[in-house]
Scaffold this motif. Structure first.
Motif, PDB file in Angstrom:
ATOM      1  N   GLU A 135      35.558   9.302 -51.542  1.00 52.80           N
ATOM      2  CA  GLU A 135      35.506   8.017 -52.250  1.00 52.80           C
ATOM      3  C   GLU A 135      35.016   6.877 -51.377  1.00 52.80           C
ATOM      4  OE1 GLU A 135      38.628   6.403 -54.780  1.00 52.80           O
ATOM      5  OE2 GLU A 135      39.262   8.485 -55.105  1.00 52.80           O
ATOM      6  N   ASP A 136      35.476   6.844 -50.115  1.00 47.54           N
ATOM      7  CA  ASP A 136      35.172   5.701 -49.257  1.00 47.54           C
ATOM      8  C   ASP A 136      34.329   6.022 -48.024  1.00 47.54           C
ATOM      9  OD1 ASP A 136      37.182   7.227 -48.169  1.00 47.54           O
ATOM     10  OD2 ASP A 136      38.325   5.525 -47.405  1.00 47.54           O
ATOM     11  N   LYS A 137      34.046   7.310 -47.801  1.00 46.09           N
ATOM     12  CA  LYS A 137      33.269   7.676 -46.605  1.00 46.09           C
ATOM     13  C   LYS A 137      32.536   8.984 -46.827  1.00 46.09           C
ATOM     14  CE  LYS A 137      36.898  10.199 -44.075  1.00 46.09           C
ATOM     15  NZ  LYS A 137      37.561  10.705 -45.233  1.00 46.09           N
ATOM     16  N   LEU A 138      31.547   9.216 -45.953  1.00 44.22           N
ATOM     17  CA  LEU A 138      30.883  10.512 -45.925  1.00 44.22           C
ATOM     18  C   LEU A 138      31.138  11.123 -44.564  1.00 44.22           C
ATOM     19  CD1 LEU A 138      27.855  10.883 -44.280  1.00 44.22           C
ATOM     20  CD2 LEU A 138      27.352   9.041 -45.827  1.00 44.22           C
ATOM     21  N   GLU A 139      31.168  12.438 -44.536  1.00 42.43           N
ATOM     22  CA  GLU A 139      31.361  13.146 -43.282  1.00 42.43           C
ATOM     23  C   GLU A 139      30.184  14.083 -43.097  1.00 42.43           C
ATOM     24  OE1 GLU A 139      34.844  15.664 -41.010  1.00 42.43           O
ATOM     25  OE2 GLU A 139      35.268  14.692 -42.914  1.00 42.43           O
ATOM     26  N   ALA A 140      29.467  13.912 -41.995  1.00 37.45           N
ATOM     27  CA  ALA A 140      28.312  14.741 -41.675  1.00 37.45           C
ATOM     28  C   ALA A 140      28.745  15.759 -40.623  1.00 37.45           C
ATOM     29  CB  ALA A 140      27.179  13.886 -41.144  1.00 37.45           C
ATOM     30  N   ARG A 141      28.600  17.049 -40.960  1.00 36.17           N
ATOM     31  CA  ARG A 141      28.975  18.116 -40.035  1.00 36.17           C
ATOM     32  C   ARG A 141      27.734  18.912 -39.670  1.00 36.17           C
ATOM     33  NH1 ARG A 141      33.167  19.164 -44.176  1.00 36.17           N
ATOM     34  NH2 ARG A 141      34.887  17.828 -43.579  1.00 36.17           N
ATOM     35  N   ASN A 142      27.631  19.216 -38.363  1.00 35.32           N
ATOM     36  CA  ASN A 142      26.508  20.007 -37.884  1.00 35.32           C
ATOM     37  C   ASN A 142      26.940  20.792 -36.655  1.00 35.32           C
ATOM     38  OD1 ASN A 142      24.085  21.122 -37.223  1.00 35.32           O
ATOM     39  ND2 ASN A 142      22.964  19.193 -37.150  1.00 35.32           N
ATOM     40  N   LEU A 143      26.976  22.119 -36.772  1.00 34.25           N
ATOM     41  CA  LEU A 143      27.361  23.005 -35.675  1.00 34.25           C
ATOM     42  C   LEU A 143      28.659  22.587 -34.995  1.00 34.25           C
ATOM     43  CD1 LEU A 143      23.964  23.884 -33.969  1.00 34.25           C
ATOM     44  CD2 LEU A 143      25.327  25.282 -35.496  1.00 34.25           C
ATOM     45  N   GLY A 144      29.681  22.361 -35.779  1.00 36.70           N
ATOM     46  CA  GLY A 144      30.984  22.040 -35.225  1.00 36.70           C
ATOM     47  C   GLY A 144      31.223  20.572 -34.936  1.00 36.70           C
ATOM     48  N   ARG A 145      30.161  19.781 -34.869  1.00 37.31           N
ATOM     49  CA  ARG A 145      30.330  18.342 -34.654  1.00 37.31           C
ATOM     50  C   ARG A 145      30.497  17.670 -36.001  1.00 37.31           C
ATOM     51  NH1 ARG A 145      25.164  16.831 -31.614  1.00 37.31           N
ATOM     52  NH2 ARG A 145      24.446  18.615 -32.780  1.00 37.31           N
ATOM     53  N   SER A 146      31.314  16.648 -36.026  1.00 34.58           N
ATOM     54  CA  SER A 146      31.572  15.948 -37.273  1.00 34.58           C
ATOM     55  C   SER A 146      31.505  14.443 -37.036  1.00 34.58           C
ATOM     56  CB  SER A 146      32.957  16.344 -37.793  1.00 34.58           C
ATOM     57  OG  SER A 146      33.210  15.717 -39.013  1.00 34.58           O
ATOM     58  N   LYS A 147      30.903  13.735 -37.991  1.00 33.29           N
ATOM     59  CA  LYS A 147      30.787  12.277 -37.876  1.00 33.29           C
ATOM     60  C   LYS A 147      31.181  11.673 -39.214  1.00 33.29           C
ATOM     61  CE  LYS A 147      27.395   8.759 -36.581  1.00 33.29           C
ATOM     62  NZ  LYS A 147      26.020   8.548 -36.114  1.00 33.29           N
ATOM     63  N   ALA A 148      32.231  10.865 -39.212  1.00 32.15           N
ATOM     64  CA  ALA A 148      32.678  10.183 -40.426  1.00 32.15           C
ATOM     65  C   ALA A 148      32.037   8.797 -40.471  1.00 32.15           C
ATOM     66  CB  ALA A 148      34.190  10.068 -40.449  1.00 32.15           C
ATOM     67  N   GLU A 177      23.973  27.153 -41.548  1.00 34.47           N
ATOM     68  CA  GLU A 177      25.331  27.493 -41.984  1.00 34.47           C
ATOM     69  C   GLU A 177      26.339  26.415 -41.603  1.00 34.47           C
ATOM     70  OE1 GLU A 177      26.149  31.281 -40.158  1.00 34.47           O
ATOM     71  OE2 GLU A 177      25.874  32.306 -42.066  1.00 34.47           O
ATOM     72  N   GLY A 178      26.119  25.763 -40.463  1.00 35.85           N
ATOM     73  CA  GLY A 178      27.061  24.762 -39.976  1.00 35.85           C
ATOM     74  C   GLY A 178      26.800  23.355 -40.479  1.00 35.85           C
ATOM     75  N   THR A 179      25.771  23.159 -41.292  1.00 32.82           N
ATOM     76  CA  THR A 179      25.433  21.826 -41.793  1.00 32.82           C
ATOM     77  C   THR A 179      26.121  21.568 -43.124  1.00 32.82           C
ATOM     78  OG1 THR A 179      23.288  21.897 -40.690  1.00 32.82           O
ATOM     79  CG2 THR A 179      23.528  20.321 -42.497  1.00 32.82           C
ATOM     80  N   GLU A 180      26.748  20.413 -43.233  1.00 37.95           N
ATOM     81  CA  GLU A 180      27.404  20.037 -44.485  1.00 37.95           C
ATOM     82  C   GLU A 180      27.591  18.520 -44.528  1.00 37.95           C
ATOM     83  OE1 GLU A 180      31.215  21.628 -46.862  1.00 37.95           O
ATOM     84  OE2 GLU A 180      31.724  20.657 -44.960  1.00 37.95           O
ATOM     85  N   TYR A 181      27.440  17.969 -45.711  1.00 41.11           N
ATOM     86  CA  TYR A 181      27.784  16.570 -45.957  1.00 41.11           C
ATOM     87  C   TYR A 181      28.892  16.572 -46.986  1.00 41.11           C
ATOM     88  CZ  TYR A 181      23.735  14.821 -43.437  1.00 41.11           C
ATOM     89  OH  TYR A 181      22.825  14.516 -42.454  1.00 41.11           O
ATOM     90  N   ALA A 182      30.018  15.944 -46.646  1.00 39.77           N
ATOM     91  CA  ALA A 182      31.143  15.822 -47.570  1.00 39.77           C
ATOM     92  C   ALA A 182      31.259  14.352 -47.964  1.00 39.77           C
ATOM     93  CB  ALA A 182      32.431  16.312 -46.922  1.00 39.77           C
ATOM     94  N   LEU A 183      31.099  14.054 -49.257  1.00 39.98           N
ATOM     95  CA  LEU A 183      31.158  12.681 -49.744  1.00 39.98           C
ATOM     96  C   LEU A 183      32.509  12.445 -50.414  1.00 39.98           C
ATOM     97  CD1 LEU A 183      27.586  12.409 -51.324  1.00 39.98           C
ATOM     98  CD2 LEU A 183      28.277  12.006 -48.977  1.00 39.98           C
TER      99      LEU A 183
END
Length: 163
Positions: free
Chosen positions: A78-91, A70-76
């Motif tokens: 124009e210029d970056k992707l954001e990886a979310r996993n259990l509340g942590r986020s990495k751009a 439920e907490g996993t998501e990749y948001a793409l």
């Protein structure tokens, strides 16, 4: 360009169902163990108690995997992707991705200007000897697992290399 969101496919819902069933079975087993006066022998009681604990552990593990899904998501963007996993986020800027390595048939390593990021499935469907990674919902449409890494590679302007 709108943000494209990748979330685990609907099949991840089954993890929640499995966790609920496992917890329910473990609770019933635990209650029957506590109420059964016929079980006077320690070895038999101990065996049943261990079984109940194992079932509770399976339910807890399934619940943990479901929460992670439920907490996993990749948001793409124009210029970056954001990886979310259990509340942590990495751009990660697409410019910072120097190489994409296929570590196995379903694990991909993004080699960044400083560090790495692993893209891997949250779970697999297993049927006999066939093991398939759970796919994604790309915005609202279900797509195969590989679609995410293919889109990341296209946005970075890179080819996926064997790793």
């Amino acid at each position: 360009m709108d943000t494209v969101r990748y979330k685990p496919a609907e099949v991840a819902r089954w993890l929640q169902t499995g966790a609920q069933e496992a917890r329910s079975k473990a609770a019933k087993k635990g209650r029957s163990l506590a109420k059964d006066p016929r079980e006077a022998g320690i070895p038999s009681s101990l065996k049943r108690a261990a079984g109940a604990v194992m079932d509770m552990g399976r339910g807890a593990f399934a619940e943990l995997v479901h929460k992670q899904a439920e907490g996993t998501e990749y948001a793409l963007d124009e210029d970056k992707l954001e990886a979310r996993n259990l509340g942590r986020s990495k751009a990660i800027s697409y410019r910072d991705v120097k190489q994409i390595l296929a570590k196995s048939s379903d694990r991909y390593q993004l080699v960044l200007a400083s560090g790495t990021h692993m893209v891997k499935p949250i779970a697999h469907l297993v049927a006999g000897r066939l093991k398939v990674p759970i796919g994604w919902r790309r915005n609202t449409m279900e797509v195969p697992y590989e679609t995410l890494i293919d889109e990341i590679a296209a946005r970075c302007g890179l080819e996926i290399q064997p790793g």
